[in-house]
Motif scaffolding. Structure first.
Motif, PDB file in Angstrom:
ATOM      1  N   THR C  66       0.990  -1.205  -0.072  1.00 49.05           N
ATOM      2  CA  THR C  66      -0.011  -0.108   0.055  1.00 49.05           C
ATOM      3  C   THR C  66       0.819   1.401  -0.280  1.00 49.05           C
ATOM      4  O   THR C  66       0.505   2.409  -0.596  1.00 49.05           O
ATOM      5  N   LEU C  67       1.887   1.050   0.499  1.00 46.70           N
ATOM      6  CA  LEU C  67       2.938   2.160   0.540  1.00 46.70           C
ATOM      7  C   LEU C  67       3.231   2.876  -0.971  1.00 46.70           C
ATOM      8  O   LEU C  67       3.391   4.091  -0.776  1.00 46.70           O
ATOM      9  N   TYR C  68       3.191   1.904  -1.725  1.00 41.83           N
ATOM     10  CA  TYR C  68       3.257   2.619  -2.991  1.00 41.83           C
ATOM     11  C   TYR C  68       2.280   3.173  -3.877  1.00 41.83           C
ATOM     12  O   TYR C  68       2.487   3.562  -4.870  1.00 41.83           O
ATOM     13  N   SER C  69       0.878   3.048  -2.985  1.00 45.60           N
ATOM     14  CA  SER C  69      -0.017   4.194  -3.393  1.00 45.60           C
ATOM     15  C   SER C  69       0.268   5.494  -3.062  1.00 45.60           C
ATOM     16  O   SER C  69      -0.422   6.390  -3.552  1.00 45.60           O
ATOM     17  N   HIS C  70       1.094   5.875  -2.261  1.00 47.79           N
ATOM     18  CA  HIS C  70       1.421   7.123  -1.642  1.00 47.79           C
ATOM     19  C   HIS C  70       2.635   7.706  -1.857  1.00 47.79           C
ATOM     20  O   HIS C  70       2.818   8.723  -1.975  1.00 47.79           O
ATOM     21  N   PHE C  71       3.665   6.707  -2.303  1.00 45.38           N
ATOM     22  CA  PHE C  71       5.258   7.164  -2.597  1.00 45.38           C
ATOM     23  C   PHE C  71       5.623   6.354  -3.377  1.00 45.38           C
ATOM     24  O   PHE C  71       5.511   5.112  -3.552  1.00 45.38           O
ATOM     25  N   PRO C  72       6.234   6.979  -4.366  1.00 45.73           N
ATOM     26  CA  PRO C  72       6.960   6.064  -5.628  1.00 45.73           C
ATOM     27  C   PRO C  72       7.716   4.926  -5.093  1.00 45.73           C
ATOM     28  O   PRO C  72       7.895   3.997  -5.648  1.00 45.73           O
ATOM     29  N   ALA C  73       8.541   5.088  -4.210  1.00 47.79           N
ATOM     30  CA  ALA C  73       9.612   4.296  -3.664  1.00 47.79           C
ATOM     31  C   ALA C  73       9.732   4.568  -1.909  1.00 47.79           C
ATOM     32  O   ALA C  73       9.723   5.767  -1.887  1.00 47.79           O
ATOM     33  N   LYS C  74      10.530   3.700  -1.416  1.00 48.06           N
ATOM     34  CA  LYS C  74      11.090   3.831  -0.101  1.00 48.06           C
ATOM     35  C   LYS C  74      11.995   5.075   0.025  1.00 48.06           C
ATOM     36  O   LYS C  74      11.789   6.015   0.908  1.00 48.06           O
ATOM     37  N   GLU C  75      12.630   5.072  -0.957  1.00 42.61           N
ATOM     38  CA  GLU C  75      13.681   6.315  -1.025  1.00 42.61           C
ATOM     39  C   GLU C  75      12.676   7.892  -0.870  1.00 42.61           C
ATOM     40  O   GLU C  75      13.271   8.499  -0.300  1.00 42.61           O
ATOM     41  N   ASN C  76      11.735   7.720  -1.424  1.00 41.94           N
ATOM     42  CA  ASN C  76      11.048   9.048  -1.633  1.00 41.94           C
ATOM     43  C   ASN C  76      10.559   9.507  -0.361  1.00 41.94           C
ATOM     44  O   ASN C  76      10.127  10.599   0.161  1.00 41.94           O
ATOM     45  N   VAL C  77      10.304   8.400   0.656  1.00 43.21           N
ATOM     46  CA  VAL C  77       9.618   8.846   1.828  1.00 43.21           C
ATOM     47  C   VAL C  77      10.916   9.518   2.744  1.00 43.21           C
ATOM     48  O   VAL C  77      10.478  10.548   3.385  1.00 43.21           O
ATOM     49  N   LEU C  78      12.228   8.805   2.714  1.00 45.44           N
ATOM     50  CA  LEU C  78      13.075   9.254   3.136  1.00 45.44           C
ATOM     51  C   LEU C  78      13.427  11.021   2.716  1.00 45.44           C
ATOM     52  O   LEU C  78      13.746  11.902   3.407  1.00 45.44           O
ATOM     53  N   ALA C  79      13.223  11.099   1.360  1.00 42.49           N
ATOM     54  CA  ALA C  79      13.586  12.295   0.571  1.00 42.49           C
ATOM     55  C   ALA C  79      12.569  13.183   0.968  1.00 42.49           C
ATOM     56  O   ALA C  79      13.054  14.505   1.192  1.00 42.49           O
ATOM     57  N   GLU C  80      11.316  12.854   1.338  1.00 45.11           N
ATOM     58  CA  GLU C  80      10.266  14.151   1.734  1.00 45.11           C
ATOM     59  C   GLU C  80      10.679  14.545   3.218  1.00 45.11           C
ATOM     60  O   GLU C  80      10.730  15.694   3.540  1.00 45.11           O
ATOM     61  N   LEU C  81      11.225  13.534   4.218  1.00 42.89           N
ATOM     62  CA  LEU C  81      11.535  13.817   5.530  1.00 42.89           C
ATOM     63  C   LEU C  81      12.626  14.777   5.482  1.00 42.89           C
ATOM     64  O   LEU C  81      12.900  15.713   6.116  1.00 42.89           O
ATOM     65  N   VAL C  82      13.570  14.381   4.637  1.00 43.13           N
ATOM     66  CA  VAL C  82      14.952  15.404   4.346  1.00 43.13           C
ATOM     67  C   VAL C  82      14.574  16.717   3.908  1.00 43.13           C
ATOM     68  O   VAL C  82      15.079  17.643   4.486  1.00 43.13           O
ATOM     69  N   ARG C  83      13.739  16.596   2.880  1.00 40.39           N
ATOM     70  CA  ARG C  83      13.531  17.944   2.370  1.00 40.39           C
ATOM     71  C   ARG C  83      12.644  18.885   3.531  1.00 40.39           C
ATOM     72  O   ARG C  83      13.035  20.065   3.578  1.00 40.39           O
ATOM     73  N   ILE C  84      11.504  18.233   4.198  1.00 38.90           N
ATOM     74  CA  ILE C  84      10.948  19.025   5.317  1.00 38.90           C
ATOM     75  C   ILE C  84      11.784  19.532   6.073  1.00 38.90           C
ATOM     76  O   ILE C  84      11.922  20.574   6.610  1.00 38.90           O
TER      77      ILE C  84
END
Lengths: 218, 218, 218, 218
Positions: C66-84
DNA sequence: GATGAATGAGGCTTCATTCAT
DNA sequence: GATGAATGAAGCCTCATTCAT
């Protein structure tokens, strides 16, 4: 007895049967069922440790990783087979002990028949349940060991009952139980549908042997 | 029969015995002997595949590499145990068949006694020889399989002889052989010196059972 | 300072905070928000590679797929946190630098306060942004690195300005920047709301330290 | 300060150093030493979880299986590095605290110098020891955490001593410790021998910063 | 005889990701 | 949006065996 038979027996390693069979009530549809069936054959032939999950996956037509979508671990595949085997065995023993005339001779005959029959009908399952139990952790082996003890007690009770009633005359009740139980268990190792015996014939004959051993033979 | 006994049996996995024993004529001195003895225990408990050469080395107090100074490979350790087991079994069967009165009943009694005795005296060896044979290559398993077939034929001959002579009356000779052979083999799985039975008692009682099965009981 | 405090610090692994916090303007509703919040905790505690998407899914109450319905990949979750994390940090630094009296001492005080405050208010976010950046591809890490360089330059400029104006007297401007920046970054590793310090207290005190380091202390 | 420097810093991910260094007393001969050295680089660059044993083996010129002839598990390679790092750090701190004039200012200067020096001389070791500790089991992390707590207490004691003696005047002793300790730890992340600073210069300057923070600056 | 180090193969399991439902 | 099943790659580690010492 022909030489063919003994020749056939002579090449066996662990068991003679060649057909994978599981009790009818066991769900065998889907990948899970396929895994159980193939594992039954492989574990019976090569043992649990002698079967790799790649072997198992290949036999099922899946990658080994897919196995983990259906079972938590390799051990749990074995545990399921062991459970099925012990439950079927126990269920039949209990049913045989209770259904029918209650006199010790009749009960013994029915119970030995059931004991032998399940080993002749599901030789691979019995071989796995009996010989691969040591590969299970104590936790996973526990339920099977309890059923096993319960089934043995059932036989012990019948023997003691028959002795008390004067129906049986045995040198030693414990040894009679081990002998009757043991000869039935070994059926799984030699019985093969291609032999000129129906499972029922073997069961009947072994029951007759058991009654003779108790001095209550026909 | 006490509940204690059945409880003790209930926890067994592959066999009940706890003492490592090998026939007296087997050389057990030196590291080679140590390896054989420890392998006997480990192979019986965990199976061949379930025992690593590290396990084996550790049990012997050597590094696993040292094992190769004494055996060409792990498989050869098993092969040696299988050989010892089958040779001892076969030797005793042949001796029992030939020594003593020639009438079928007496021969059957002697042979069953010998069959049972070797399983009670060397339970681990029997468990390994019977259950781990499948781990040997065809080449290394061959001699054992021949001895096994020979021993079975010996029993078959006695049965047929007794039937022909009118001494035995069995529903089926083949099934009688499987039953007698099977109950004896299983002795290795439950017999334990701590039980209140001497191996001879078991052997005598099982021989009596066999004779009863053939209709020639005392 | 009590021993209790140092004892509490002694058991920390990566950071002391126990509460998941993200800047208020970050949307945390719905499953996406849930994923970000749980990822923040897990990435902070175990690192990006030490957290599987199964772990993350479980923490969110969803299957990993289900994660892939919200983020393209695991890395992008981290990227979002890093961005924030980097954007919040940068935004506050820039705001602090520009808002208020322009004399170097006041600016330094405001910037250090902002720098420390963001690390005390969002320790997990800072730990992830600072320590897990290496797990991002160059492409995804780029924006954060630019913000970081920009923020550092901002501090450098203030230092140089103060030195030029004679307001600061430091042995070495570069080393002063590394020291001031570094002590602030580490706040994320030890600050915990349960400590008897408000983030503002820490920020004020650290700002005072920074000014003392520049010879401009109160 | 030049733009070059800040540009160089801008691309760093976890640390700037490029040379693998370990304390001189650490045995680095043989394969074990090789493994430690390569692991130091890889763990520092990619983290423990980001480094596979195949990566490590390849860097060492061995198969990954050979690793297990030298370490019980991957985790133990990290544990050894963490141990070396913390022991070196602790040893230097204790030595600095005891050797030389006993007045708080001098002691603080020596201890901060030692603290910074070890982070500048062994940046990779410090990065691994400080950032990868969370990948160790509690058992293996324990000794390092104790040394860490002990080192921190040493700094706390000096601060308290100086305050009691009237030599230091700080807004808050605990925050002074976290600031001094933190700025020193971060040195590992930015120091690089190619920078125009000798480790001793950094150490001296940071010690001066620490003294200024305590109001005892030159 | 014994060993430590090395190896290639393979052990079981988990990884992030995809896709039909 | 969500999921169960599937996958190829890779994870760490153990396997039996060899060989120089």
């Amino acid at each position: 007895m022909t030489n063919d038979r003994s020749a056939a027996l002579g090449t066996q390693r662990r068991f003679a049967a060649s057909q994978v069979r599981l009790p009818e009530h066991v769900l065998l549809e889907g990948t899970s069922g396929r895994i159980l069936r193939e594992a039954l054959l492989l574990f019976a032939e090569r043992g649990f440790y002698g079967t790799s999950i790649r072997d198992l996956g290949q036999a099922c037509g899946i990658r080994s990783a897919t196995l983990y979508s259906h079972f938590p671990a390799k051990e749990n595949v074995l545990a399921e087979l062991v459970r099925i085997g012990h439950e079927e065995h126990h269920r039949r023993l209990v049913e045989a002990a209770s259904a029918g005339p209650a006199d010790p001779g009749a009960r013994l005959r029915r119970v030995v028949r059931a004991h032998v029959l399940v080993h002749a009908e599901f030789p691979m399952l019995a071989v796995v349940a009996n010989n691969e139990l040591h590969a299970l952790s104590a936790e996973l082996a526990g339920p099977a060991l309890m059923l096993r003890a319960d089934g043995r007690q059932l036989l012990i009770d019948i023997l003691n009952e028959g002795i008390a009633a004067g129906a049986f005359e045995v040198p030693d009740a414990f040894l009679a139980v081990t002998a009757i139980s043991g000869m039935g268990m070994r059926v799984a190792n030699w019985y093969d549908p291609s032999l000129p015996y129906q499972p029922e014939e073997v069961a009947d004959t072994y029951a007759e042997f058991a009654l003779r051993m108790t001095g209550a033979g026909a």
